[in-house]
Scaffold this motif. Structure first.
Motif, short mmCIF file in Angstrom:
data_model
loop_
_atom_site.label_atom_id
_atom_site.label_comp_id
_atom_site.label_asym_id
_atom_site.label_seq_id
_atom_site.Cartn_x
_atom_site.Cartn_y
_atom_site.Cartn_z
N PHE A 170 0.86 -1.19 0.00
CA PHE A 170 0.00 0.00 0.00
C PHE A 170 0.88 1.23 0.00
O PHE A 170 1.73 1.40 0.87
CB PHE A 170 -0.92 0.01 1.23
CG PHE A 170 -1.99 1.04 1.16
CD1 PHE A 170 -3.21 0.76 0.59
CD2 PHE A 170 -1.76 2.32 1.67
CE1 PHE A 170 -4.20 1.73 0.51
CE2 PHE A 170 -2.74 3.29 1.59
CZ PHE A 170 -3.97 3.00 1.02
N ASP A 171 0.68 2.12 -0.98
CA ASP A 171 1.45 3.36 -1.13
C ASP A 171 0.68 4.49 -0.48
O ASP A 171 -0.30 4.99 -1.04
CB ASP A 171 1.69 3.63 -2.62
CG ASP A 171 2.45 4.92 -2.88
OD1 ASP A 171 2.80 5.64 -1.92
OD2 ASP A 171 2.68 5.21 -4.07
N PHE A 172 1.11 4.91 0.72
CA PHE A 172 0.39 5.96 1.43
C PHE A 172 0.47 7.30 0.72
O PHE A 172 -0.43 8.12 0.87
CB PHE A 172 0.87 6.06 2.88
CG PHE A 172 0.32 4.95 3.73
CD1 PHE A 172 -0.96 5.04 4.25
CD2 PHE A 172 1.05 3.80 3.96
CE1 PHE A 172 -1.50 4.00 5.00
CE2 PHE A 172 0.52 2.76 4.71
CZ PHE A 172 -0.75 2.86 5.23
N GLY A 173 1.51 7.53 -0.06
CA GLY A 173 1.62 8.78 -0.82
C GLY A 173 0.44 8.99 -1.77
O GLY A 173 0.05 10.12 -2.04
N ARG A 174 -0.15 7.90 -2.25
CA ARG A 174 -1.30 8.00 -3.16
C ARG A 174 -2.56 8.53 -2.47
O ARG A 174 -3.48 9.01 -3.14
CB ARG A 174 -1.60 6.65 -3.80
CG ARG A 174 -0.59 6.27 -4.87
CD ARG A 174 -0.88 4.94 -5.51
NE ARG A 174 -2.24 4.85 -6.06
CZ ARG A 174 -2.79 3.71 -6.47
NH1 ARG A 174 -2.12 2.57 -6.38
NH2 ARG A 174 -4.02 3.69 -6.95
N LEU A 175 -2.60 8.49 -1.15
CA LEU A 175 -3.77 9.02 -0.43
C LEU A 175 -3.86 10.53 -0.54
O LEU A 175 -4.94 11.10 -0.50
CB LEU A 175 -3.74 8.63 1.05
CG LEU A 175 -3.89 7.17 1.39
CD1 LEU A 175 -3.87 6.99 2.90
CD2 LEU A 175 -5.17 6.59 0.79
N TRP A 176 -2.72 11.17 -0.63
CA TRP A 176 -2.68 12.63 -0.57
C TRP A 176 -2.61 13.27 -1.95
O TRP A 176 -2.84 14.46 -2.08
CB TRP A 176 -1.49 13.11 0.26
CG TRP A 176 -1.09 12.18 1.36
CD1 TRP A 176 0.12 11.60 1.53
CD2 TRP A 176 -1.90 11.71 2.45
NE1 TRP A 176 0.12 10.80 2.65
CE2 TRP A 176 -1.10 10.85 3.24
CE3 TRP A 176 -3.22 11.92 2.83
CZ2 TRP A 176 -1.57 10.21 4.37
CZ3 TRP A 176 -3.68 11.28 3.97
CH2 TRP A 176 -2.87 10.44 4.72
N LYS A 177 -2.26 12.49 -2.98
CA LYS A 177 -2.05 13.06 -4.32
C LYS A 177 -3.08 12.50 -5.29
O LYS A 177 -3.49 11.36 -5.20
CB LYS A 177 -0.66 12.67 -4.83
CG LYS A 177 0.46 13.17 -3.96
CD LYS A 177 1.79 12.60 -4.43
CE LYS A 177 2.85 12.84 -3.40
NZ LYS A 177 3.99 11.98 -3.52
#
Length: 183
Positions: A170-177
């Motif tokens: 799971f790529d947490f960076g994708r939650l914000w971008k």
């Protein structure tokens, strides 16, 4: 000796009759906050979308969005996003999910950080993720020998979740971008 007032305890059967949005935790009704903010919904949807896509090739596990989980005759909660690695029996989820994401709102922070943290631990939820949209941070917890152990705080990093029947990154960076949107 002072007398303590008796408190009423409710069951799933009572819960099913209520109007509006509620959770039932250990027999006590808990009113859900008004409709989540746009940012809360956007982050929840991004988490669901990524989990759902990650599980495309897994025949055992599936993601769900705001569905009731009936842990006991006196406890029903509605996590923001979850993953189950079993086929539900009937229309309701009655077993612990492998993974739960709760997106933290100021009004519900204490419930998610304390009450649900303890509940999910006791019910055997393997992974619990608290997501803080304003801080662009997620706290990941893993159940080890009946206790939650903190895996870490994640901002733009990835985390591997070892579920009971598969694993996913799971790529947490994708939650914000979002593609094409300036942060």
């Amino acid at each position: 000796m002072p007398m303590r007032p008796a408190s009423e305890a409710y069951t799933v059967q009572d819960y099913q009759q209520w109007q509006g949005d509620w959770e039932l935790i250990h027999g006590q009704p808990v009113a859900m906050a008004p409709s989540p903010s746009f940012d809360h919904q956007r982050v929840s949807a991004a988490a669901f979308r990524q989990l759902d896509e990650s599980l495309d090739d897994c025949p055992h596990c599936q993601a769900a969005f705001e569905v009731d989980v009936e842990f006991a005759q006196d406890t029903v909660v509605r996590p923001d996003v979850l993953v189950i690695c079993y086929q539900p029996e009937g229309e309701r989820l009655t077993r612990a999910p492998d993974l739960i994401f709760e997106v933290i709102s100021p009004r519900t922070a204490r419930r998610d950080e304390v009450l649900k943290f303890d509940l999910y631990r006791a019910e055997g939820v393997s992974h619990y993720v608290l997501v803080y949209p304003e801080a662009k941070k997620a706290k990941v917890w893993r159940l080890v020998q009946g206790e939650y152990r903190k895996v870490g705080d994640f901002h733009d990093e990835s985390c591997r979740f070892e579920l009971s029947r598969c694993a996913l990154d799971f790529d947490f960076g994708r939650l914000w971008k979002r593609k094409g949107v300036q942060a």
